[in-house]
Scaffold this active site. Structure first.
Site, PDB file in Angstrom:
ATOM      1  N   GLU A  87     -27.105  -2.692 -18.258  1.00 25.15           N
ATOM      2  CA  GLU A  87     -28.245  -3.604 -18.173  1.00 25.15           C
ATOM      3  C   GLU A  87     -29.442  -2.992 -18.905  1.00 25.15           C
ATOM      4  OE1 GLU A  87     -30.913  -5.457 -14.467  1.00 25.15           O
ATOM      5  OE2 GLU A  87     -29.738  -3.625 -14.183  1.00 25.15           O
ATOM      6  N   LYS A  91     -30.340 -12.993 -15.751  1.00 28.12           N
ATOM      7  CA  LYS A  91     -30.162 -12.490 -14.389  1.00 28.12           C
ATOM      8  C   LYS A  91     -30.844 -13.392 -13.354  1.00 28.12           C
ATOM      9  CE  LYS A  91     -30.750  -8.121 -11.845  1.00 28.12           C
ATOM     10  NZ  LYS A  91     -31.293  -6.748 -11.959  1.00 28.12           N
ATOM     11  N   CYS A  99     -26.152  -6.200 -12.302  1.00 26.55           N
ATOM     12  CA  CYS A  99     -26.703  -5.246 -11.334  1.00 26.55           C
ATOM     13  C   CYS A  99     -26.856  -5.808  -9.914  1.00 26.55           C
ATOM     14  CB  CYS A  99     -28.026  -4.701 -11.871  1.00 26.55           C
ATOM     15  SG  CYS A  99     -28.539  -3.129 -11.094  1.00 26.55           S
TER      16      CYS A  99
END
Length: 286
Positions: free
Chosen positions: A40, A127, A165
């Site tokens: 990421e 995200k 994540c």
């Protein structure tokens, strides 16, 4: 399909981050891999805010994404990696800018790009779950992506999803992409180190693989700020390959046959009594 997870510690030097990504892609290609999963925010990472104030985002055809595409094409491997995407490059620019203004400052999207072995961008994922936990407030820096089922991509004969994540702590989003056909769920991450955090990382990666009977490939940034320990886990929760603590790569073979074999023994997806509906948001009870 052969999947490689690669890790390094990104910083505020964009050229150095590009060079590190290119080196990991080249290293992974030597193993005959089909897909390289990198961390990421590999384009720019400044959790302690020692660099210039942002935003630092680029467009999806900017210098970072272009360099990744060139490396993918040169080594004939698909690549999934995280970057910061500028609001101006997003189609919903006006609503995003309004959101940023209301929060007191401009922000970027925390975006994954998915690039084919020919260097073509197959798509992206912004995200959804921002890391506002363990003393961090990612929402001060990034905008959340739109809520909905993330895309699933055809790569080297398998169906591959890309999450990011903190998404690891939300099993519903994994179920979304598995119900959409994902056989391999990749998870670029910058999993911040701290008490218990390595155990959380390893435990949750295995849990998401086991409960969904799919492969999970987590690629985290290495230390000292992040945990590293990138790994590929099979549908039974077995670790097929791990990169340890230092920068490097780990490669494992994943097959549709193994998924079918595990699902014949553990048909938990088929035994479900209800489904998870995309787009329904939680209610804050505080």
């Amino acid at each position: 399909m052969r999947v490689t997870v690669g890790q390094f510690a990104a910083g505020t030097d964009g050229a150095a981050n590009i060079a590190a990504c290119a080196a990991l892609i080249a290293d992974a290609a030597q193993s005959g891999t089909d897909l390289v999963v990198l961390p990421e925010v590999a384009m720019y990472f400044d959790p302690k805010r020692i660099g210039e104030l942002g935003p630092h985002g680029q467009s999806l055809d900017g210098p970072f994404a272009t360099a990744v595409a060139e490396a993918a094409r040169a080594h004939k491997v698909a690549v999934i990696v995280g970057m910061l995407e500028s609001v101006e490059s997003v189609e919903s620019v006006h609503s995003a800018q309004s959101d940023a203004s209301a929060s007191g400052g401009a922000r970027d999207f925390n975006t994954l790009i998915v690039v084919s072995a020919t260097g073509q961008r197959l798509g992206e994922y912004r995200k959804i779950h921002l890391y506002d936990a363990f003393g961090f407030r990612e929402s001060d820096t990034y905008l959340p992506g739109p809520v909905g089922v993330p895309p699933v991509f055809d790569i080297a004969g398998m169906r591959v999803a890309a999450l990011t994540c903190y998404d690891l702590r939300f099993p519903e989003i994994f179920r979304w992409v598995v119900d959409a056909g994902a056989e391999v769920v990749t998870l670029p991450a910058a999993w911040i180190a701290g008490p218990g955090k390595e155990a959380h990382w390893a435990t949750l990666l295995a849990a998401r693989a086991i409960e969904n009977t799919v492969y999970v490939a987590g690629a985290g940034q290495s230390g000292p700020i992040c945990c590293g320990h990138s790994m590929v886990i099979d549908p039974m929760g077995n670790v097929l390959g791990g990169a340890g603590e230092r920068p490097g790569v780990a490669t494992a073979e994943v097959t549709s046959e193994r998924i079918a074999e595990v699902r014949a023994t553990n048909p938990s997806l088929r035994n479900r009594r209800f489904s998870v509906i995309p787009g329904t948001e939680s209610v804050d009870t505080d």
